[in-house]
Design a protein around this motif. Structure first.
Motif, PDB file in Angstrom:
ATOM      1  N   UNK B  68       0.858  -1.186   0.000  1.00 23.17           N
ATOM      2  CA  UNK B  68       0.000   0.000   0.000  1.00 23.17           C
ATOM      3  C   UNK B  68       0.896   1.238   0.000  1.00 23.17           C
ATOM      4  N   UNK B  69       1.609   1.413  -1.100  1.00 24.40           N
ATOM      5  CA  UNK B  69       2.544   2.526  -1.234  1.00 24.40           C
ATOM      6  C   UNK B  69       2.894   2.641  -2.708  1.00 24.40           C
ATOM      7  N   UNK B  70       3.247   3.837  -3.102  1.00 21.95           N
ATOM      8  CA  UNK B  70       3.647   4.028  -4.506  1.00 21.95           C
ATOM      9  C   UNK B  70       4.930   4.865  -4.538  1.00 21.95           C
ATOM     10  N   UNK B  71       5.686   4.749  -5.630  1.00 20.25           N
ATOM     11  CA  UNK B  71       6.909   5.546  -5.735  1.00 20.25           C
ATOM     12  C   UNK B  71       6.606   7.007  -6.066  1.00 20.25           C
ATOM     13  N   UNK B  72       7.624   7.835  -5.959  1.00 24.35           N
ATOM     14  CA  UNK B  72       7.474   9.263  -6.238  1.00 24.35           C
ATOM     15  C   UNK B  72       8.514   9.669  -7.270  1.00 24.35           C
ATOM     16  N   UNK B  73       8.141  10.586  -8.136  1.00 25.75           N
ATOM     17  CA  UNK B  73       8.995  10.966  -9.259  1.00 25.75           C
ATOM     18  C   UNK B  73       9.215  12.472  -9.277  1.00 25.75           C
ATOM     19  N   UNK B  74      10.315  12.862  -9.921  1.00 26.00           N
ATOM     20  CA  UNK B  74      10.583  14.289 -10.076  1.00 26.00           C
ATOM     21  C   UNK B  74       9.531  14.875 -11.006  1.00 26.00           C
ATOM     22  N   UNK B  75       9.048  16.082 -10.698  1.00 24.00           N
ATOM     23  CA  UNK B  75       7.999  16.637 -11.545  1.00 24.00           C
ATOM     24  C   UNK B  75       8.534  17.640 -12.562  1.00 24.00           C
ATOM     25  N   UNK B  76       9.852  17.840 -12.557  1.00 23.91           N
ATOM     26  CA  UNK B  76      10.469  18.578 -13.663  1.00 23.91           C
ATOM     27  C   UNK B  76      11.944  18.186 -13.699  1.00 23.91           C
ATOM     28  N   UNK B  77      12.671  18.674 -14.688  1.00 23.32           N
ATOM     29  CA  UNK B  77      14.095  18.366 -14.734  1.00 23.32           C
ATOM     30  C   UNK B  77      14.854  19.420 -13.940  1.00 23.32           C
ATOM     31  N   UNK B  78      15.925  18.982 -13.285  1.00 25.21           N
ATOM     32  CA  UNK B  78      16.693  19.929 -12.480  1.00 25.21           C
ATOM     33  C   UNK B  78      17.593  19.218 -11.500  1.00 25.21           C
ATOM     34  N   UNK B  79      17.963  19.947 -10.433  1.00 30.05           N
ATOM     35  CA  UNK B  79      18.909  19.404  -9.475  1.00 30.05           C
ATOM     36  C   UNK B  79      18.240  19.255  -8.108  1.00 30.05           C
ATOM     37  N   UNK B  80      18.536  18.121  -7.464  1.00 30.56           N
ATOM     38  CA  UNK B  80      18.043  17.926  -6.106  1.00 30.56           C
ATOM     39  C   UNK B  80      18.866  18.808  -5.189  1.00 30.56           C
ATOM     40  N   UNK B  81      18.255  19.772  -4.519  1.00 31.40           N
ATOM     41  CA  UNK B  81      19.038  20.676  -3.671  1.00 31.40           C
ATOM     42  C   UNK B  81      18.843  20.402  -2.183  1.00 31.40           C
ATOM     43  N   UNK B  82      17.900  19.582  -1.843  1.00 29.90           N
ATOM     44  CA  UNK B  82      17.737  19.249  -0.424  1.00 29.90           C
ATOM     45  C   UNK B  82      16.871  18.000  -0.297  1.00 29.90           C
ATOM     46  N   UNK B  83      17.182  17.183   0.720  1.00 27.40           N
ATOM     47  CA  UNK B  83      16.302  16.090   1.125  1.00 27.40           C
ATOM     48  C   UNK B  83      16.127  16.298   2.619  1.00 27.40           C
ATOM     49  N   UNK B  84      15.044  16.919   2.991  1.00 23.84           N
ATOM     50  CA  UNK B  84      14.883  17.338   4.388  1.00 23.84           C
ATOM     51  C   UNK B  84      13.404  17.545   4.699  1.00 23.84           C
ATOM     52  N   UNK B  85      13.068  17.622   5.979  1.00 24.15           N
ATOM     53  CA  UNK B  85      11.662  17.866   6.323  1.00 24.15           C
ATOM     54  C   UNK B  85      11.239  19.270   5.894  1.00 24.15           C
ATOM     55  N   UNK B  86      10.102  19.348   5.267  1.00 24.75           N
ATOM     56  CA  UNK B  86       9.513  20.633   4.895  1.00 24.75           C
ATOM     57  C   UNK B  86       8.037  20.625   5.311  1.00 24.75           C
ATOM     58  N   UNK B  87       7.459  21.805   5.407  1.00 26.03           N
ATOM     59  CA  UNK B  87       6.053  21.898   5.816  1.00 26.03           C
ATOM     60  C   UNK B  87       5.166  21.145   4.812  1.00 26.03           C
ATOM     61  N   UNK B  88       4.406  20.198   5.343  1.00 28.63           N
ATOM     62  CA  UNK B  88       3.557  19.317   4.528  1.00 28.63           C
ATOM     63  C   UNK B  88       2.100  19.784   4.672  1.00 28.63           C
TER      64      UNK B  88
END
Lengths: 330, 438
Positions: B68-88
């Motif tokens: 019960x889970x699905x993968x997540x994809x980039x929604x445009x081309x570019x650079x990953x600048x952070x992998x961190x908690x953000x306001x959800x």
């Protein structure tokens, strides 16, 4: 910006229909009956209306103050009780009786239970019955209507139901009035309490409440329907002794009770099915009291008795839950 | 017109005029995209890229964790600048992948589509999951799970939810008008996956243009369109099934119990893209609307676009915002800030000003029974809420609190303005917690 944002769980909109608006609509619906009473009984009716309404508002304010609660006058329920009480009194009711009734309605009928929403009995009816039992002479001295008069007409007369009761008790037969005069009863040209007299005005107000969806059809239709059917059965058995169902409908407090008193949301069942049972019970008791009881008028007692049964009716009329196919236990 | 419906419900003023006639526009690229890992019901995905990674539009950036889970994809081309908690949108900081767009918006070349006729059912389902398809009506339940009923459940009807009964939202409406072919292609793929013939599209009668467009396009494909009475919550799964098939989903079970699978029309379009083009779910249509928006619009929005950027595309704010709602006014979630990103379940962004929100004082229940009349589940909301306020949860459970679908009709209609559904939610949480500890 953040600190000005409201955070709450859904829903985020409201219908805008609030308790005070509901009460106000019921008061609007009673205006035709009030105007009719002013037309037929003049200043005397105005006095009773004012005394009852002001008395109820004062009693409500006093009780809020004594309990240290915020003033609840704006919810409109006390004013509504006052108007309903006035419509249940004769135009000749003395000033002290109107005020006493108002105090009983609010203090004993409503506030002792915790105020709006918590009272098991219709406060106006509690007051009416207390007055009827305590002051039978004043409560059954009916003023004959005198359209557009400004002074209180000294001529008193019995209500049609009262005359019928007396005649049946004395002679075992219906008086002549039980077979005629329906047009007068419809327009209001008969003796009775302020709100009983004009069936037309009450029907107008009742239709307004139905149209505005303040009340549903269930209680008025089952109440009136039961009276017509049961009254009709007795009439069919012995038209000499029992009046025509139309007589039941147009005289006494049936229309006032069915549209405005029995439909009191606080004291009637909450489900459609419960309301039908409640209305039928009111109708049955009304006919039984009118035909066999000691009082000519049965509507008030019938509604109060059914008010007492409301919690029980609600308990047995729990709606069947969606997707819950087996019987719901009571 | 033969309008079907269910018992209960109500019709709030719908506010759809703000955006119903606005054709879908492509939302430009913001300065950064904040893509949360939790975008569906079920276990959040697990990041599989690091800061500095270069991604294309559609590149896998987080793996599904469990069934019960699905993968997540980039929604445009570019650079990953952070992998961190953000306001959800849920109201707290949760892990997210932040991408700085390169402006090219180039699709990942490794994504290739296929003719659904050449794929078997398992492969179709695998591709739907791999594309991250979730229910786009707002609940974001992973679609492949709904398409995998246990073998003993005989499915005979696919219902497409084009109801959009939430006031103000018009995204599904516009999609039915503008993406008719993609939706119907998705429906055909779903019919193949389920191995059935019957599909019914339910649309509320207040979208006559959508009914007409869909009916015309669906007729040659042997797909039915059913006009439904305009009533909230007509789009709730169980109410929709009741209206269309007359079947009641038993308490505590799923639609498959009565042989039905329900999918949102937007989800169908996403399924078509996933199979034919190989493109994952990285963008969706969002209605940006409400009295506080200068120029309400329906935008095709990349997942991760900050809400503030959406507001900017719509002529900015008209006055001070007092309530920011993701979703519709009946079931949507209030937001702490316009910094939160749009996600896969974001059907609308609705902003009210102070003067649009009546502040009503709650009073005592006057037993008017309106909440009972409107409850689509036929519950007694005041009774349950009353027990909840006294912490009497066994009694609340006995009055079927767990069956509440939280549509909010009772609170909307209550003249005493009692927070009924909110109290029932509290009761539900307490009952569930009690069940877990037993």
């Amino acid at each position: 910006m953040e600190n000005q944002l409201y955070l709450s769980s859904s829903p985020h909109i409201h219908s805008g229909e609030t308790t005070d608006k509901v009460m106000r609509k019921v008061i609007y619906a009673l205006l035709p009956a009030c105007i009719a009473s002013l037309y037929f009984f003049g200043l005397a009716a105005l006095l009773v209306l004012l005394l009852c309404t002001i008395g109820c508002l004062a009693a409500e304010a006093l009780s809020c103050k004594m309990q240290g609660r915020a003033l609840t006058l704006v919810d409109g329920s006390a004013a509504l009780t006052g108007i309903l009480l006035a419509l249940n009194l004769p135009a000749s009711a003395p000033w002290w009786m109107a005020l006493f009734g108002a105090a009983v309605a609010i203090l004993i009928g409503k506030q002792v239970y915790g105020g709006l929403g918590h009272n098991p009995f219709n406060p106006a009816l509690v007051a009416r019955v207390v007055l009827l039992i305590s002051f039978p002479v004043q409560m059954t001295s009916w003023t004959a209507p005198a359209p557009l008069s400004t002074t209180l007409d000294a001529v008193t007369s019995a209500t049609p139901l009262g005359e019928m009761k007396t005649a049946v008790m004395l002679t075992g037969k219906l008086p002549a009035l039980a077979h005629s005069g329906f047009l007068d009863y419809l327009s209001g040209n008969m003796a009775g309490s302020l709100g009983e007299v004009s069936a037309l005005a009450l029907i107008l107000g009742g239709l307004y409440l139905l149209w505005k969806k303040v009340i549903s059809w269930h209680i008025p239709v089952s109440f009136i329907g039961t009276v017509l059917v049961i009254g009709g059965v007795f009439w069919a058995i012995s038209p000499e002794k029992y009046p025509n169902p139309l007589f039941h409908l147009l005289t006494g407090g049936l229309l006032l009770g069915a549209f405005f008193m029995a439909t009191d949301m606080v004291t009637s069942p909450v489900t459609d099915k419960g309301m039908l049972i409640f209305g039928c019970g009111c109708g049955l008791l009304t006919v039984l009291i009118r035909l066999f009881g000691g009082y000519p008028e049965g509507v008030s007692f019938a509604i109060l008795l059914m008010n007492a049964a409301t919690p029980l009716i609600d308990r047995f009329c729990r709606p069947k839950i969606y997707g819950q196919l087996e019987a719901v236990k009571g | 017109m033969n309008l079907k419906t269910f018992k209960g419900g109500l019709h709030p003023p719908d506010g759809k005029h703000y955006s119903a006639h606005k054709a879908i526009e492509l939302c430009p690229l913001p300065a950064e995209l904040i893509i949360p890992l939790a975008q569906h019901i079920g276990a959040p995905a697990e990041a599989c890229v690091e800061v500095g990674a270069l991604v294309k539009k559609g590149t896998l950036i987080a793996n599904a964790k469990g069934f019960v889970s699905v993968p997540i994809h980039a929604s445009t081309s570019g650079e990953v600048i952070a992998v961190e908690p953000r306001l959800h949108p849920m109201g707290k900081a949760l892990p997210a992948i932040v991408i700085k767009p390169d402006g090219a918006d180039a699709w990942d070349e490794s994504l290739v589509g296929a003719d659904p006729a050449t794929l078997d059912i398992e492969e179709l389902k695998r591709r739907i999951q791999a594309a991250g398809v979730v229910g786009m009506g707002g609940a974001t339940f992973p679609t492949h799970v709904k398409l995998s009923p246990p073998p003993e459940k005989q499915i005979d009807t696919l219902i497409l939810n084009g109801v959009e009964c939430e006031p103000y939202l018009t995204a599904d409406h516009r999609m039915m008008l503008e993406d008719t072919e993609r939706i119907l292609d998705g429906v055909e793929i779903l019919l193949k996956v389920l191995g059935i013939k019957r599909a019914v599209i339910g649309i509320e009668a207040n979208k006559p243009d959508a009914i007409e467009t869909m009916t015309r396009a669906a007729a040659p494909r042997n797909i039915e369109v059913q006009a439904l009475k305009v009533k909230y919550p007509q789009g709730a799964e169980k109410q929709l099934i009741d209206a269309i098939t007359g079947r009641q989903v038993p308490s505590g079970t799923l639609p498959m119990e009565v042989g039905v699978v329900v999918q949102n029309v937007g989800t169908c379009a996403a399924i078509s893209d996933a199979i034919r083009l190989g493109r994952p779910l990285v963008e969706r249509v969002v209605s940006i609307t409400g009295p506080a928006i200068n120029e309400p619009k329906n935008l095709l929005v990349r997942v991760g676009t900050p809400l503030q950027f959406l507001v900017d595309q719509c002529g900015g704010l008209n006055g001070e915002p007092a309530k920011i709602i993701m979703g519709g006014p009946m079931m949507g979630q209030t937001q702490l800030s316009l910094e939160t990103p749009a996600i896969r379940g974001t059907s609308g962004l609705l902003i009210f000003r102070k003067q649009d929100l009546p502040r009503l004082e709650s009073g005592p229940c006057i037993r008017c029974g309106r909440c009972i009349g409107v409850c689509p589940i036929h519950l007694q909301p005041t009774t349950i809420a009353g027990y909840a306020r006294l912490d009497l949860f066994d009694e609340a459970a006995d009055y079927h609190a767990l069956d509440c679908i939280e549509c909010g009709c009772c609170t909307y209609i209550c003249p005493a303005t009692l927070p009924l559904v909110q109290s029932i939610r509290y009761a539900k949480a307490a009952i569930m917690a009690k069940k877990r500890t037993l």
